[in-house]
Write a protein that holds these residues in place. Sequence first.
Motif, PDB file in Angstrom:
ATOM      1  N   LEU A   1      39.746  62.669   2.338  1.00  0.00           N
ATOM      2  CA  LEU A   1      38.979  62.336   3.616  1.00  0.00           C
ATOM      3  C   LEU A   1      38.112  63.546   4.159  1.00  0.00           C
ATOM      4  N   GLY A   2      38.631  64.270   3.952  1.00  0.00           N
ATOM      5  CA  GLY A   2      37.666  65.473   3.392  1.00  0.00           C
ATOM      6  C   GLY A   2      36.113  65.638   2.811  1.00  0.00           C
ATOM      7  N   ILE A   3      36.590  64.417   0.968  1.00  0.00           N
ATOM      8  CA  ILE A   3      35.416  64.427   0.526  1.00  0.00           C
ATOM      9  C   ILE A   3      34.372  63.938   1.362  1.00  0.00           C
TER      10      ILE A   3
ATOM     11  N   ILE B   1      39.022  71.171   5.438  1.00  0.00           N
ATOM     12  CA  ILE B   1      37.840  72.637   5.348  1.00  0.00           C
ATOM     13  C   ILE B   1      36.940  72.498   4.300  1.00  0.00           C
ATOM     14  N   ILE B   2      38.471  72.956   2.904  1.00  0.00           N
ATOM     15  CA  ILE B   2      37.442  72.813   1.305  1.00  0.00           C
ATOM     16  C   ILE B   2      37.036  71.699   0.772  1.00  0.00           C
ATOM     17  N   ALA B   3      36.897  70.782   0.834  1.00  0.00           N
ATOM     18  CA  ALA B   3      37.106  69.419   0.780  1.00  0.00           C
ATOM     19  C   ALA B   3      35.793  68.838   1.148  1.00  0.00           C
ATOM     20  N   ILE B   4      35.362  69.120   2.336  1.00  0.00           N
ATOM     21  CA  ILE B   4      34.515  69.254   3.450  1.00  0.00           C
ATOM     22  C   ILE B   4      33.161  69.722   2.625  1.00  0.00           C
TER      23      ILE B   4
ATOM     24  N   VAL C   1      41.797  71.908  -5.881  1.00  0.00           N
ATOM     25  CA  VAL C   1      39.915  71.870  -5.917  1.00  0.00           C
ATOM     26  C   VAL C   1      39.866  70.944  -6.949  1.00  0.00           C
ATOM     27  N   SER C   2      41.167  71.001  -8.166  1.00  0.00           N
ATOM     28  CA  SER C   2      40.344  70.390  -9.135  1.00  0.00           C
ATOM     29  C   SER C   2      40.754  68.336  -9.040  1.00  0.00           C
ATOM     30  N   LEU C   3      41.742  68.214  -7.947  1.00  0.00           N
ATOM     31  CA  LEU C   3      41.585  66.570  -7.784  1.00  0.00           C
ATOM     32  C   LEU C   3      39.919  66.623  -7.079  1.00  0.00           C
ATOM     33  N   MET C   4      39.242  67.444  -5.671  1.00  0.00           N
ATOM     34  CA  MET C   4      38.731  67.703  -5.619  1.00  0.00           C
ATOM     35  C   MET C   4      37.228  67.875  -6.721  1.00  0.00           C
ATOM     36  N   ASP C   5      37.316  67.824  -7.308  1.00  0.00           N
ATOM     37  CA  ASP C   5      36.513  67.691  -8.277  1.00  0.00           C
ATOM     38  C   ASP C   5      35.677  66.449  -8.456  1.00  0.00           C
ATOM     39  N   LEU C   6      37.136  65.829  -9.214  1.00  0.00           N
ATOM     40  CA  LEU C   6      36.791  64.586  -9.484  1.00  0.00           C
ATOM     41  C   LEU C   6      36.391  63.423  -8.123  1.00  0.00           C
ATOM     42  N   MET C   7      36.883  63.512  -6.863  1.00  0.00           N
ATOM     43  CA  MET C   7      36.738  62.918  -6.336  1.00  0.00           C
ATOM     44  C   MET C   7      34.809  62.977  -5.515  1.00  0.00           C
TER      45      MET C   7
ATOM     46  N   LYS D   1      33.489  71.545  -0.405  1.00  0.00           N
ATOM     47  CA  LYS D   1      32.419  70.867  -2.009  1.00  0.00           C
ATOM     48  C   LYS D   1      31.245  69.935  -1.510  1.00  0.00           C
ATOM     49  N   SER D   2      31.811  68.706  -0.656  1.00  0.00           N
ATOM     50  CA  SER D   2      30.779  67.235  -0.785  1.00  0.00           C
ATOM     51  C   SER D   2      29.577  67.079   0.256  1.00  0.00           C
ATOM     52  N   ALA D   3      29.801  68.683   0.931  1.00  0.00           N
ATOM     53  CA  ALA D   3      28.468  68.381   1.978  1.00  0.00           C
ATOM     54  C   ALA D   3      27.732  69.429   1.401  1.00  0.00           C
ATOM     55  N   PHE D   4      28.393  70.473   0.792  1.00  0.00           N
ATOM     56  CA  PHE D   4      26.872  71.563   0.197  1.00  0.00           C
ATOM     57  C   PHE D   4      28.244  72.182  -1.300  1.00  0.00           C
ATOM     58  N   GLY D   5      28.443  72.128  -1.757  1.00  0.00           N
ATOM     59  CA  GLY D   5      29.000  71.945  -3.580  1.00  0.00           C
ATOM     60  C   GLY D   5      29.709  72.842  -3.853  1.00  0.00           C
ATOM     61  N   GLY D   6      30.173  73.172  -1.947  1.00  0.00           N
ATOM     62  CA  GLY D   6      31.414  74.314  -2.977  1.00  0.00           C
ATOM     63  C   GLY D   6      31.251  74.973  -1.667  1.00  0.00           C
TER      64      GLY D   6
END
Length: 254
Positions: free
Chosen positions: A212-214, A17-20, A54-60, A22-27
């Motif tokens: 996967l979420g990103i 949910i968090i990764a989706i 979240v730090s890993l999500m940012d990099l991806m 971040k990648s769809a709406f910026g967070g």
Amino acid sequence: MPEPLSFYLVGWVTTLIIAIGKSAFGGGLAILGIPLLAMVTTPQNAAIMVSMLVSLMDLMALQRFGRDTWSKPDLVWLLPGLVLGIGLGYLVFVRIDPRIVNLMIGVVTLLFTAHWFLKGRLAPPGNRPVSPGLALAAGTASGFTTFVAHAGGPPVAMYLLARGLPKTLFVGTTVAIFTLGNWLKLPPYFSLGLKHTEALWGALALAPAVPLGIWLGRVLHDRLEQKALFFWCYVLLAVAALKLTADAALALMR
């Protein structure tokens, strides 16, 4: 470690949910991470795991929203403000009640989103010029609140949404800002993780859900029209603001 099955079920769904978001709406959905993970682990472990993930999500996310998706004239002012705000938050952390900070940010953000839902959607879309003063103030407020209250999203989101940027420029700029903010906050959380190894192992176990979420978030971002994407950005902003306001008000009444 809590019951493995429930931890993996809740943890993977939460991470997706968090990764989706971040990648769809910026967070906007990271605020749900700690309450959801706290159902299957301790709140402290949940906070450490969310910080790592979240730090890993940012990099991806940066790999999918590169420099051509950043509004550099805004970043010139937002990023120094962010660093300044984090520094101010560090200096006054022990003197500031985070409940009051949360309440103030929550109320202001609710008023902002209410104005858009009641009036802003009726106005024709526009592209407001860069405002160095407002950008610096938004970055500073975001850095300050992300350090003292883990609620840095609303100030920057309000500024960028009011700018009327194209959807990919909005998301890419947001990702760039919070990559810096989250990585600046990572060292203290990592040091806490060394004392709570369950949290480090838990974050490692949930990390495979991040790519996967990103990817799913970027697919959703590309398919949504700008009007629809901004609608959901405002919805997420309102939900985050409502939670901040409610949590802060309840905490102050105790």
